[in-house]
Design a protein around this motif. Sequence first.
Motif, PDB file in Angstrom:
ATOM      1  N   ARG A  55       2.368   1.721  -3.460  1.00 27.95           N
ATOM      2  CA  ARG A  55       1.344   2.225  -4.404  1.00 27.95           C
ATOM      3  C   ARG A  55       1.113   3.722  -4.167  1.00 27.95           C
ATOM      4  O   ARG A  55       0.978   4.500  -5.121  1.00 27.95           O
ATOM      5  CB  ARG A  55       0.044   1.455  -4.246  1.00 27.95           C
ATOM      6  N   ARG A  56       1.070   4.116  -2.887  1.00 33.68           N
ATOM      7  CA  ARG A  56       0.893   5.533  -2.537  1.00 33.68           C
ATOM      8  C   ARG A  56       2.028   6.378  -3.120  1.00 33.68           C
ATOM      9  O   ARG A  56       1.834   7.535  -3.482  1.00 33.68           O
ATOM     10  CB  ARG A  56       0.850   5.655  -1.011  1.00 33.68           C
ATOM     11  N   ALA A  57       3.224   5.776  -3.204  1.00 33.54           N
ATOM     12  CA  ALA A  57       4.392   6.479  -3.742  1.00 33.54           C
ATOM     13  C   ALA A  57       4.465   6.392  -5.262  1.00 33.54           C
ATOM     14  O   ALA A  57       5.406   6.895  -5.864  1.00 33.54           O
ATOM     15  CB  ALA A  57       5.663   5.896  -3.123  1.00 33.54           C
ATOM     16  N   GLY A  58       3.480   5.724  -5.870  1.00 33.75           N
ATOM     17  CA  GLY A  58       3.459   5.615  -7.320  1.00 33.75           C
ATOM     18  C   GLY A  58       4.352   4.511  -7.866  1.00 33.75           C
ATOM     19  O   GLY A  58       4.680   4.506  -9.053  1.00 33.75           O
ATOM     20  N   GLN A 115       8.336   6.446   2.621  1.00 37.11           N
ATOM     21  CA  GLN A 115       6.940   6.353   3.033  1.00 37.11           C
ATOM     22  C   GLN A 115       6.791   6.139   4.541  1.00 37.11           C
ATOM     23  O   GLN A 115       5.688   6.155   5.071  1.00 37.11           O
ATOM     24  CB  GLN A 115       6.233   5.219   2.277  1.00 37.11           C
ATOM     25  N   THR A 142       0.835  -1.206   0.000  1.00 35.14           N
ATOM     26  CA  THR A 142       0.000   0.000   0.000  1.00 35.14           C
ATOM     27  C   THR A 142       0.870   1.257   0.000  1.00 35.14           C
ATOM     28  O   THR A 142       0.592   2.222  -0.728  1.00 35.14           O
ATOM     29  CB  THR A 142      -0.946  -0.009   1.218  1.00 35.14           C
ATOM     30  N   ALA A 143       1.929   1.238   0.800  1.00 33.96           N
ATOM     31  CA  ALA A 143       2.840   2.389   0.867  1.00 33.96           C
ATOM     32  C   ALA A 143       3.518   2.619  -0.484  1.00 33.96           C
ATOM     33  O   ALA A 143       3.661   3.768  -0.922  1.00 33.96           O
ATOM     34  CB  ALA A 143       3.877   2.171   1.965  1.00 33.96           C
TER      35      ALA A 143
END
Length: 140
Positions: free
Chosen positions: A15-18, A70, A12-13
Motif C-alpha cells: 500500500r505504501r508503494a501505491g 520496500q 502495508t508495504a
Amino acid sequence: MTHEARALAFETALRRAGVRITRQRAALLRVLAAAEDHPDAIQLFQRATAAGAGVSLATVYRTLSALETQGVILKQVFEGAAARFEPADTRHHDHMIDVDTGEVHEFVNERIERLQAEIAAEMGYEIVRHRLELYVRRKP
C-alpha cells in the motif's frame, strides 16, 4: 512474527508503494508469509494457485519486486538457480545450498561470525553486512 502479522506487514508495504491489494494479491501475500523455505516465483505461483488464488505469474513477479523495493523481503540469488525470496525481518543467518537437491538450509554459527569480524578488524575494517553461502553435497 506470526504468519498473519507478516502478511499484514507485506500488505502495508505494498500500500505504501501505491500497489492495490486485490483478492489474488492478498492470497499471494499469505502464501509468501507462511513459507518456511526459500521459494522462487514459480513455487509461489504454484502455491497460490493451489490455494485458489487465481493469481497470474506476472502479478507474482510484480508483487515480489515491489516487496523487495520496500525492503520487506530479500531476494537471494544462489549460484545456478532461480532467485528465491525470504522475509527481511528474520535475524541474520547464512545459507547452505545442497548442489544435488537445490535445498537451502539456514544456519547461524557464532564462531564463523566472530572469525569474520576478527579478519575484517585485522585488516582495518568493520563488517557492515555480509552473506555466506556454502554449496554442499551430502557425504556418501
